[in-house]
Design a protein around this motif. Sequence first.
Motif: not given
Length: 92
Positions: A68-92
Amino acid sequence: MASSTSIKLDDDMKGRVRHLAEVRRRTPHWIMREAIAQYVEREEEREALRQDTLKAWEEYQGTGLRATAEEVDQWLASWGTENELPAPECHK
């Protein structure tokens, strides 16, 4: 090897090319070659992106997998932070 090609320009465009060539201390020939090279490169990149988009769309239609756009936005927002998230998993 380069070969000659002709192009018809209206008087206004021809004058603009000449003026730009003068202020850039180049020849009109150089200006036109540079313009064509930049245009072709840009359009090749656009076409590659278009092909990638069509391929992704076909893949999505076949599998239904997405993030989802929300999942991708959260992931991108975490870039460069101490709590950088892994890429979101694709799902149905």
